[in-house]
Scaffold this motif. Structure first.
Motif, PDB file in Angstrom:
ATOM      1  N   ILE A 142     -60.060  37.830   9.907  1.00  0.00           N
ATOM      2  CA  ILE A 142     -61.085  38.644   9.237  1.00  0.00           C
ATOM      3  C   ILE A 142     -61.678  37.967   7.997  1.00  0.00           C
ATOM      4  CG2 ILE A 142     -59.595  40.034   7.721  1.00  0.00           C
ATOM      5  CD1 ILE A 142     -61.234  42.483   8.982  1.00  0.00           C
ATOM      6  N   SER A 143     -60.912  37.110   7.341  1.00  0.00           N
ATOM      7  CA  SER A 143     -61.428  36.432   6.146  1.00  0.00           C
ATOM      8  C   SER A 143     -62.453  35.351   6.502  1.00  0.00           C
ATOM      9  CB  SER A 143     -60.286  35.805   5.342  1.00  0.00           C
ATOM     10  OG  SER A 143     -59.722  34.724   6.054  1.00  0.00           O
ATOM     11  N   GLU A 144     -62.566  35.006   7.766  1.00  0.00           N
ATOM     12  CA  GLU A 144     -63.509  33.976   8.217  1.00  0.00           C
ATOM     13  C   GLU A 144     -64.754  34.592   8.852  1.00  0.00           C
ATOM     14  OE1 GLU A 144     -61.486  31.188  10.750  1.00  0.00           O
ATOM     15  OE2 GLU A 144     -59.823  31.000   9.350  1.00  0.00           O
ATOM     16  N   GLY A 145     -65.343  35.551   8.204  1.00  0.00           N
ATOM     17  CA  GLY A 145     -66.580  36.111   8.722  1.00  0.00           C
ATOM     18  C   GLY A 145     -66.495  37.563   9.125  1.00  0.00           C
ATOM     19  N   GLN A 146     -65.467  38.250   8.612  1.00  0.00           N
ATOM     20  CA  GLN A 146     -65.311  39.668   8.918  1.00  0.00           C
ATOM     21  C   GLN A 146     -65.123  39.841  10.429  1.00  0.00           C
ATOM     22  OE1 GLN A 146     -65.235  41.971   6.166  1.00  0.00           O
ATOM     23  NE2 GLN A 146     -65.013  39.991   5.194  1.00  0.00           N
ATOM     24  N   VAL A 147     -65.601  40.923  10.996  1.00  0.00           N
ATOM     25  CA  VAL A 147     -65.637  41.117  12.451  1.00  0.00           C
ATOM     26  C   VAL A 147     -67.116  41.045  12.816  1.00  0.00           C
ATOM     27  CG1 VAL A 147     -65.144  42.675  14.374  1.00  0.00           C
ATOM     28  CG2 VAL A 147     -63.557  42.555  12.430  1.00  0.00           C
ATOM     29  N   PRO A 148     -67.542  39.912  13.365  1.00  0.00           N
ATOM     30  CA  PRO A 148     -68.972  39.727  13.636  1.00  0.00           C
ATOM     31  C   PRO A 148     -69.543  40.809  14.559  1.00  0.00           C
ATOM     32  CG  PRO A 148     -67.807  37.640  13.839  1.00  0.00           C
ATOM     33  CD  PRO A 148     -66.760  38.714  13.703  1.00  0.00           C
ATOM     34  N   ASP A 149     -70.789  41.179  14.301  1.00  0.00           N
ATOM     35  CA  ASP A 149     -71.463  42.183  15.126  1.00  0.00           C
ATOM     36  C   ASP A 149     -71.454  41.787  16.597  1.00  0.00           C
ATOM     37  OD1 ASP A 149     -71.987  43.788  12.938  1.00  0.00           O
ATOM     38  OD2 ASP A 149     -74.034  43.020  12.665  1.00  0.00           O
ATOM     39  N   ALA A 150     -71.638  40.511  16.898  1.00  0.00           N
ATOM     40  CA  ALA A 150     -71.693  40.062  18.295  1.00  0.00           C
ATOM     41  C   ALA A 150     -70.372  40.343  19.011  1.00  0.00           C
ATOM     42  CB  ALA A 150     -72.026  38.573  18.357  1.00  0.00           C
ATOM     43  N   ILE A 151     -69.266  40.165  18.323  1.00  0.00           N
ATOM     44  CA  ILE A 151     -67.965  40.430  18.947  1.00  0.00           C
ATOM     45  C   ILE A 151     -67.774  41.929  19.140  1.00  0.00           C
ATOM     46  CG2 ILE A 151     -65.463  40.343  18.538  1.00  0.00           C
ATOM     47  CD1 ILE A 151     -65.918  37.507  17.438  1.00  0.00           C
ATOM     48  N   TYR A 152     -68.161  42.707  18.152  1.00  0.00           N
ATOM     49  CA  TYR A 152     -68.038  44.160  18.294  1.00  0.00           C
ATOM     50  C   TYR A 152     -68.954  44.678  19.405  1.00  0.00           C
ATOM     51  CZ  TYR A 152     -67.037  48.957  17.222  1.00  0.00           C
ATOM     52  OH  TYR A 152     -66.607  50.250  17.321  1.00  0.00           O
ATOM     53  N   GLU A 153     -70.165  44.161  19.469  1.00  0.00           N
ATOM     54  CA  GLU A 153     -71.100  44.590  20.512  1.00  0.00           C
ATOM     55  C   GLU A 153     -70.581  44.208  21.900  1.00  0.00           C
ATOM     56  OE1 GLU A 153     -74.759  42.842  19.152  1.00  0.00           O
ATOM     57  OE2 GLU A 153     -74.848  44.235  17.452  1.00  0.00           O
ATOM     58  N   GLN A 154     -69.957  43.036  22.012  1.00  0.00           N
ATOM     59  CA  GLN A 154     -69.352  42.635  23.280  1.00  0.00           C
ATOM     60  C   GLN A 154     -68.236  43.602  23.646  1.00  0.00           C
ATOM     61  OE1 GLN A 154     -67.202  38.934  23.131  1.00  0.00           O
ATOM     62  NE2 GLN A 154     -66.772  38.940  25.319  1.00  0.00           N
ATOM     63  N   ALA A 155     -67.418  43.959  22.671  1.00  0.00           N
ATOM     64  CA  ALA A 155     -66.345  44.919  22.921  1.00  0.00           C
ATOM     65  C   ALA A 155     -66.929  46.264  23.361  1.00  0.00           C
ATOM     66  CB  ALA A 155     -65.480  45.084  21.673  1.00  0.00           C
ATOM     67  N   ALA A 156     -67.959  46.725  22.684  1.00  0.00           N
ATOM     68  CA  ALA A 156     -68.569  48.019  23.016  1.00  0.00           C
ATOM     69  C   ALA A 156     -69.198  48.016  24.403  1.00  0.00           C
ATOM     70  CB  ALA A 156     -69.606  48.389  21.957  1.00  0.00           C
ATOM     71  N   ALA A 157     -69.616  46.840  24.874  1.00  0.00           N
ATOM     72  CA  ALA A 157     -70.209  46.741  26.204  1.00  0.00           C
ATOM     73  C   ALA A 157     -69.162  46.816  27.315  1.00  0.00           C
ATOM     74  CB  ALA A 157     -71.006  45.439  26.326  1.00  0.00           C
ATOM     75  N   HIS A 158     -67.922  46.472  26.992  1.00  0.00           N
ATOM     76  CA  HIS A 158     -66.890  46.387  28.032  1.00  0.00           C
ATOM     77  C   HIS A 158     -65.722  47.352  27.846  1.00  0.00           C
ATOM     78  CE1 HIS A 158     -68.759  42.892  29.820  1.00  0.00           C
ATOM     79  NE2 HIS A 158     -68.913  42.407  28.607  1.00  0.00           N
ATOM     80  N   LEU A 159     -65.612  47.932  26.662  1.00  0.00           N
ATOM     81  CA  LEU A 159     -64.473  48.804  26.358  1.00  0.00           C
ATOM     82  C   LEU A 159     -64.970  50.180  25.937  1.00  0.00           C
ATOM     83  CD1 LEU A 159     -62.506  46.288  24.088  1.00  0.00           C
ATOM     84  CD2 LEU A 159     -62.014  46.797  26.482  1.00  0.00           C
ATOM     85  N   SER A 160     -64.178  51.185  26.237  1.00  0.00           N
ATOM     86  CA  SER A 160     -64.495  52.530  25.761  1.00  0.00           C
ATOM     87  C   SER A 160     -64.179  52.609  24.260  1.00  0.00           C
ATOM     88  CB  SER A 160     -63.660  53.569  26.517  1.00  0.00           C
ATOM     89  OG  SER A 160     -62.291  53.450  26.149  1.00  0.00           O
ATOM     90  N   LYS A 161     -64.662  53.642  23.617  1.00  0.00           N
ATOM     91  CA  LYS A 161     -64.345  53.844  22.199  1.00  0.00           C
ATOM     92  C   LYS A 161     -62.845  53.971  21.999  1.00  0.00           C
ATOM     93  CE  LYS A 161     -68.742  55.884  20.884  1.00  0.00           C
ATOM     94  NZ  LYS A 161     -69.446  57.034  20.364  1.00  0.00           N
TER      95      LYS A 161
END
Length: 150
Positions: free
Chosen positions: A102-121
């Motif tokens: 997390i100290s190397e760029g937080q949680v990037p939006d692209a990674i979260y968006e990828q997770a949201a595309a493939h995983l439920s909340k």
């Protein structure tokens, strides 16, 4: 190596509080229908990034005991380069890595968006909580220098 204070023994109430978080995170994983073996791979990947030998050994054994293959375990550090993981698993692994680092760029939006595309909340929440808890365990084991003997 010098001997360190064992955080579990020096503050048992705090250690038990983390154990409580572990139990709740495991329940969230089960509720999200994430297989136990894969949950151990997620813990293992965070532990590899944190270089926690104690947790690496433990979660390797746990993953094997839960039915994960030695192939999936052996390629875990290079998971992006393999065909061993589904899109859902790849999204989970990326999320665990981002939270661990997390100290190397937080949680990037692209990674979260990828997770949201493939995983439920529910799955995202479970993976995030698992990440938070394994990172706490890694810090306890590393700072206490839990022994890892052959």
């Amino acid at each position: 190596m010098s001997e360190r204070i064992n955080l579990g023994k020096s503050a048992p109430a705090l250690y038990q509080a983390v154990m409580g978080l572990e139990k709740l995170a495991a329940e969230a994983i089960a509720s999200a229908s994430i297989p136990e073996g894969f949950a151990h791979l997620l813990r293992l990947r965070a532990s590899q990034l944190n270089q926690c030998a104690f947790c690496i050994r433990m979660h390797t054994h746990d993953a094997l005991s839960s039915g994960e293959s030695s192939d999936r375990i052996s390629v875990l550090p290079a998971w992006r380069e393999t065909g061993y993981f589904t899109e859902k698993e790849r999204s989970s692994l990326a999320l665990v890595e981002a939270i661990t680092l997390i100290s190397e760029g937080q949680v990037p939006d692209a990674i979260y968006e990828q997770a949201a595309a493939h995983l439920s909340k529910n799955e995202i929440s479970a993976v995030e909580w698992l990440s938070v808890v394994i990172n706490a365990w890694n810090r306890i084991a590393i700072s206490s220098r839990y022994p890892v003997k052959a």
